[in-house]
Scaffold this active site. Structure first.
Site, PDB file in Angstrom:
ATOM      1  N   GLU A   1       0.818  -1.229   0.000  1.00 11.63           N
ATOM      2  CA  GLU A   1       0.000   0.000   0.000  1.00 11.63           C
ATOM      3  C   GLU A   1       0.845   1.270   0.000  1.00 11.63           C
ATOM      4  OE1 GLU A   1      -3.331   1.057  -0.073  1.00 11.63           O
ATOM      5  OE2 GLU A   1      -3.646  -0.913  -0.938  1.00 11.63           O
TER       6      GLU A   1
ATOM      7  N   HIS B   1       3.684   1.745  -1.722  1.00  9.74           N
ATOM      8  CA  HIS B   1       3.945   2.002  -3.140  1.00  9.74           C
ATOM      9  C   HIS B   1       2.681   2.507  -3.834  1.00  9.74           C
ATOM     10  CE1 HIS B   1       6.913  -1.392  -2.345  1.00  9.74           C
ATOM     11  NE2 HIS B   1       7.709  -0.450  -2.785  1.00  9.74           N
TER      12      HIS B   1
HETATM   13  P1  AMP Z   1      11.168   0.544  -2.623  1.00 13.43           P
HETATM   14  O1  AMP Z   1      10.427  -0.389  -3.512  1.00 13.43           O
HETATM   15  O2  AMP Z   1      11.351   0.049  -1.221  1.00 13.43           O
HETATM   16  O3  AMP Z   1      12.438   1.087  -3.244  1.00 13.43           O
HETATM   17  O4  AMP Z   1      10.224   1.812  -2.458  1.00 13.43           O
HETATM   18  C1  AMP Z   1       9.790   2.542  -3.586  1.00 13.43           C
HETATM   19  C2  AMP Z   1       9.194   3.843  -3.119  1.00 13.43           C
HETATM   20  O5  AMP Z   1       8.105   3.593  -2.226  1.00 13.43           O
HETATM   21  C3  AMP Z   1      10.201   4.709  -2.330  1.00 13.43           C
HETATM   22  O6  AMP Z   1      10.057   6.069  -2.697  1.00 13.43           O
HETATM   23  C4  AMP Z   1       9.788   4.487  -0.905  1.00 13.43           C
HETATM   24  O7  AMP Z   1      10.118   5.562  -0.041  1.00 13.43           O
HETATM   25  C5  AMP Z   1       8.288   4.334  -1.046  1.00 13.43           C
HETATM   26  N1  AMP Z   1       7.745   3.630   0.111  1.00 13.43           N
HETATM   27  C6  AMP Z   1       8.169   2.445   0.615  1.00 13.43           C
HETATM   28  N2  AMP Z   1       7.479   2.124   1.719  1.00 13.43           N
HETATM   29  C7  AMP Z   1       6.606   3.138   1.926  1.00 13.43           C
HETATM   30  C8  AMP Z   1       5.601   3.396   2.924  1.00 13.43           C
HETATM   31  N3  AMP Z   1       5.388   2.560   3.932  1.00 13.43           N
HETATM   32  N4  AMP Z   1       4.884   4.529   2.814  1.00 13.43           N
HETATM   33  C9  AMP Z   1       5.109   5.405   1.787  1.00 13.43           C
HETATM   34  N5  AMP Z   1       6.021   5.213   0.824  1.00 13.43           N
HETATM   35  C10 AMP Z   1       6.763   4.098   0.890  1.00 13.43           C
END
Ligand code: AMP
Length: 279
Positions: free
Chosen positions: A32, A34
């Site tokens: 959620e 993402h």
């Molecule tokens: P990742 O796939 O972990 O590289 O995350 C991709 C994007 O989703 C990054 O900009 C993260 O900061 C964002 N993201 C990951 N987890 C969350 C969360 N719990 N709430 C909001 N954004 C998130």
């Protein structure tokens, strides 16, 4: 929804999208958090591009690259349901072909916090995000506050390198019990999953202390350290109370906004969380 892999396919599909285009970079195994970025992009942009790429250059040699979770069919179903126009899933060969030797190094803001614990991490992040920006040429790009330092680093890079786009930072999405959503939460066994709530609980305790008038940075760091250390399955790697824009540690009294952040091992899983005070 179109799915592409090569740069040529990406560029061709991108040209057919209406502007403004919003880009949401991810490493897949979507949750959620993402999807909240995707929804913000869908609300604000005419075209929405999501990239899925587990970027090897941002992982350290002892980190979880080889076991990073993935479920591409599920990710594609979720993105289709959100009305995404284009999904870019490059291979490592597409992003880093033989002979590759160009890197983006953001300086001061990459030094503390995650940068101090994960040498080379932000070089990998800044480089891959610069490549995503160059290939997709979005007008807006969406990042989560969950990775607070990453958002600062990308904003710095966009300003310094004159990328013609706006960085949008979206709030942290959490499970009902407060745990910040993360693809890495699947590594946690049930006891660790329960223990992992100590991160958000310690941030709530800091918020309560702040609301009661506590302005001493070191006192706020100590609240977090004490709560994490009291949890047998958790081990504190760092806790920080820093200026949200420079990420310089605050000594003494907080006058403006402050970013409280931490990295905690719960069992073998490394989790991060943060809270901005004074917003
Ligand atoms: P990742 O796939 O972990 O590289 O995350 C991709 C994007 O989703 C990054 O900009 C993260 O900061 C964002 N993201 C990951 N987890 C969350 C969360 N719990 N709430 C909001 N954004 C998130």
């Amino acid at each position: 929804m179109i799915t592409v892999s090569t740069i040529a396919e990406l560029r061709a599909a991108r040209q057919c999208l209406p502007d403004p285009v919003g880009l949401v970079p991810t490493m897949g195994f979507l949750h959620e958090g993402h999807l909240s970025l995707v929804r913000a992009a869908r609300d604000e942009c005419a075209g929405v591009v999501v990239s899925i790429f587990v970027n090897p250059t941002q992982f350290g040699p002892k980190e979880d690259l080889s076991i990073y979770p993935h479920d591409l069919p599920r990710d594609l179903r979720l993105l289709e349901a959100e009305g995404v126009d284009l999904v870019w899933i490059p291979t490592v060969e597409v992003m880093y072909p033989p002979g590759y030797q160009t890197w983006v190094d953001v300086m001061d803001v990459t030094k503390p916090l995650e940068g101090a614990m994960r040498p080379g991490h932000f070089r990998g992040v800044a480089t891959v995000v610069a490549k995503l920006f160059n290939a997709v040429q979005p007008q807006k790009a969406y990042f989560g506050q969950k990775d607070a330092q990453q958002a600062v680093v990308i904003q710095r890079m966009v300003q310094d390198m004159n990328f013609p786009l706006e960085v949008v930072v979206c709030p942290i999405r959490r499970d009902a019990d407060g745990l910040a959503l993360s693809s890495r939460n699947v590594y946690l066994n049930p006891a660790e999953r329960q223990a992992a709530t100590v991160l958000s609980r310690s941030l709530l305790a800091v918020q309560t202390a702040y609301q009661s008038g506590e302005r001493n940075a070191s006192a706020l760091r100590k609240i977090i350290a004490a709560m994490i250390e009291a949890e047998p399955l958790a081990h504190l790697q760092y806790v920080s109370c820093a200026a949200p824009d420079t990420l310089q540690e605050i000594e003494g009294v907080i006058t403006g906004r402050a970013l409280l952040s931490m990295a905690v091992y719960v069992g073998a899983t490394r989790l991060i969380d943060n809270l901005v005070l004074g917003e």
